[in-house]
Design a protein around this motif. Sequence first.
Motif, PDB file in Angstrom:
ATOM      1  N   UNK A   1     -48.810 -55.399  52.983  1.00  0.00           N
ATOM      2  CA  UNK A   1     -47.361 -55.190  53.015  1.00  0.00           C
ATOM      3  C   UNK A   1     -47.021 -53.731  53.296  1.00  0.00           C
ATOM      4  N   UNK A   2     -47.705 -52.825  52.612  1.00  0.00           N
ATOM      5  CA  UNK A   2     -47.378 -51.404  52.733  1.00  0.00           C
ATOM      6  C   UNK A   2     -47.849 -50.810  54.055  1.00  0.00           C
ATOM      7  N   UNK A   3     -49.054 -51.160  54.482  1.00  0.00           N
ATOM      8  CA  UNK A   3     -49.619 -50.546  55.683  1.00  0.00           C
ATOM      9  C   UNK A   3     -49.113 -51.186  56.973  1.00  0.00           C
ATOM     10  N   UNK A   4     -48.814 -52.469  56.925  1.00  0.00           N
ATOM     11  CA  UNK A   4     -48.363 -53.170  58.136  1.00  0.00           C
ATOM     12  C   UNK A   4     -46.845 -53.267  58.224  1.00  0.00           C
ATOM     13  N   UNK A   5     -46.142 -52.913  57.122  1.00  0.00           N
ATOM     14  CA  UNK A   5     -44.677 -52.956  57.079  1.00  0.00           C
ATOM     15  C   UNK A   5     -44.188 -54.386  57.282  1.00  0.00           C
ATOM     16  N   UNK A   6     -44.715 -55.287  56.470  1.00  0.00           N
ATOM     17  CA  UNK A   6     -44.362 -56.701  56.572  1.00  0.00           C
ATOM     18  C   UNK A   6     -44.114 -57.282  55.187  1.00  0.00           C
ATOM     19  N   UNK A   7     -43.365 -58.376  55.158  1.00  0.00           N
ATOM     20  CA  UNK A   7     -43.295 -59.219  53.969  1.00  0.00           C
ATOM     21  C   UNK A   7     -44.460 -60.191  54.054  1.00  0.00           C
ATOM     22  N   UNK A   8     -45.331 -60.161  53.068  1.00  0.00           N
ATOM     23  CA  UNK A   8     -46.488 -61.050  53.070  1.00  0.00           C
ATOM     24  C   UNK A   8     -46.169 -62.274  52.210  1.00  0.00           C
ATOM     25  N   UNK A   9     -46.361 -63.443  52.775  1.00  0.00           N
ATOM     26  CA  UNK A   9     -46.192 -64.703  52.041  1.00  0.00           C
ATOM     27  C   UNK A   9     -47.538 -65.397  52.028  1.00  0.00           C
ATOM     28  N   UNK A  10     -48.166 -65.454  50.850  1.00  0.00           N
ATOM     29  CA  UNK A  10     -49.488 -66.069  50.722  1.00  0.00           C
ATOM     30  C   UNK A  10     -49.344 -67.503  50.221  1.00  0.00           C
ATOM     31  N   UNK A  11     -50.000 -68.423  50.904  1.00  0.00           N
ATOM     32  CA  UNK A  11     -49.792 -69.855  50.692  1.00  0.00           C
ATOM     33  C   UNK A  11     -50.795 -70.419  49.684  1.00  0.00           C
ATOM     34  N   UNK A  12     -50.293 -71.105  48.675  1.00  0.00           N
ATOM     35  CA  UNK A  12     -51.155 -71.763  47.685  1.00  0.00           C
ATOM     36  C   UNK A  12     -51.436 -73.203  48.081  1.00  0.00           C
ATOM     37  N   UNK A  13     -52.247 -73.356  49.087  1.00  0.00           N
ATOM     38  CA  UNK A  13     -52.563 -74.689  49.602  1.00  0.00           C
ATOM     39  C   UNK A  13     -53.462 -75.461  48.625  1.00  0.00           C
ATOM     40  N   UNK A  14     -53.451 -76.783  48.731  1.00  0.00           N
ATOM     41  CA  UNK A  14     -54.284 -77.621  47.865  1.00  0.00           C
ATOM     42  C   UNK A  14     -55.760 -77.417  48.178  1.00  0.00           C
ATOM     43  N   UNK A  15     -56.569 -77.491  47.122  1.00  0.00           N
ATOM     44  CA  UNK A  15     -57.988 -77.183  47.233  1.00  0.00           C
ATOM     45  C   UNK A  15     -58.850 -78.437  47.115  1.00  0.00           C
ATOM     46  N   UNK A  16     -59.996 -78.379  47.774  1.00  0.00           N
ATOM     47  CA  UNK A  16     -61.035 -79.405  47.639  1.00  0.00           C
ATOM     48  C   UNK A  16     -61.877 -79.060  46.401  1.00  0.00           C
ATOM     49  N   UNK A  17     -62.605 -80.002  45.854  1.00  0.00           N
ATOM     50  CA  UNK A  17     -62.776 -81.395  46.301  1.00  0.00           C
ATOM     51  C   UNK A  17     -61.669 -82.339  45.845  1.00  0.00           C
ATOM     52  N   UNK A  18     -60.788 -81.869  44.940  1.00  0.00           N
ATOM     53  CA  UNK A  18     -59.715 -82.751  44.469  1.00  0.00           C
ATOM     54  C   UNK A  18     -58.820 -83.189  45.624  1.00  0.00           C
ATOM     55  N   UNK A  19     -58.613 -82.284  46.562  1.00  0.00           N
ATOM     56  CA  UNK A  19     -57.772 -82.578  47.728  1.00  0.00           C
ATOM     57  C   UNK A  19     -58.536 -82.153  48.980  1.00  0.00           C
ATOM     58  N   UNK A  20     -59.247 -83.087  49.565  1.00  0.00           N
ATOM     59  CA  UNK A  20     -60.082 -82.768  50.726  1.00  0.00           C
ATOM     60  C   UNK A  20     -59.247 -82.804  52.005  1.00  0.00           C
ATOM     61  N   UNK A  21     -59.899 -82.513  53.124  1.00  0.00           N
ATOM     62  CA  UNK A  21     -59.249 -82.529  54.436  1.00  0.00           C
ATOM     63  C   UNK A  21     -58.496 -83.838  54.627  1.00  0.00           C
ATOM     64  N   UNK A  22     -57.231 -83.812  55.091  1.00  0.00           N
ATOM     65  CA  UNK A  22     -56.493 -82.668  55.648  1.00  0.00           C
ATOM     66  C   UNK A  22     -55.466 -82.052  54.712  1.00  0.00           C
TER      67      UNK A  22
END
Length: 341
Positions: free
Chosen positions: A129-150
């Motif tokens: 955020x500081x070095x690139x001058x951006x708003x960073x939005x980090x995504x909390x996507x579902x994780x495997x193995x409980x939630x596998x592809x896709x």
Amino acid sequence: MNIADTMTLQSDLTINVSKFQPEAASDEVKNLNEYLMDTMKKDPKWYDVGAAKYRAMRANGETVFPQPIVLDRGRNISMPSREHGRDIPCRVMTPESGVEAKAVFMHIHGGGFVLSSEKEFDTVLAKIADLAHVVVVSVGYRLAPENSFPAGPEDCFDAAEWLIDNAKDEFGVELQFVGGESAGGHLALSTYFHLTTSRPTFHFSGLVLNYGVFDLSFLPQVHHFQKRDTLFLDKEVMEHYRDAFCPGMSVEQLRHPSVSPFYHGLQGLRLPPAIFTCGTEDCLLDDTVMMAARWQIKGGTAVVRILPGAPHAYTLFPWDKCPEAKEGIEAGCAFVREMKK
């Protein structure tokens, strides 16, 4: 003397081979690698204790890794998913006071599709955020193995589409970049490919792909990577991550472009500029070098930064212990500043 130095014929592809020589590694990163190889012996394997338990152990600082640092400046938000009633958690980091954000950077964290969360990367998100001058939005996507592809990829796709529609109203600037580390690099590239069909009029200003895994059937470096002990990743560890994310898939299925973005044809696409980074002591080195080469062959602009001696996940280490982390993050942020509209 390298025989190439005496040849009159010139290659159409060039590589700075000096970056791949062992003597190019800094003393700091050599010491870090020795420390990691000794320390990793003491850490339980996530697949032995179970993914959920290991995630909790890591979040509580009960593994060999330090407890993640949570910064007060970070903010938790959520955005809707394609499933009615289920939201996707996200973490937002804005530049420090006095720095005006020029774009939204969608970040996708690593962790083999199994570990970590959007809440465990605050120190890295703050630097971006500081070095690139951006708003960073980090995504909390579902994780495997409980939630596998896709499941995980679909959360990233939904988050990107929401940001395309809402970032300007929510943050005052538009989505322009997507990037991530390791599995996050894979998901970032997959998100770009998804948007070429779901939102064909949208165009990223750039992709930031740090030591991504782009072929889940594994390129040669995974098979031949040799360290006396695991340096974060080796073939065995990779197989456990892959099998959790893509259970029961054949090699043919693993090579479908939706699963392994390395196999996307790239034809007819307006490829955005991309920066690829990887350390030489990483079993995913081939993924970076070969994906970047294909990107350029198909007409895309690719900046490739190779960090001598750097291990997998190098960007996550303190800069005094791993100067390559500083070099890699600063390169990615310089790329973003230059590519912003």
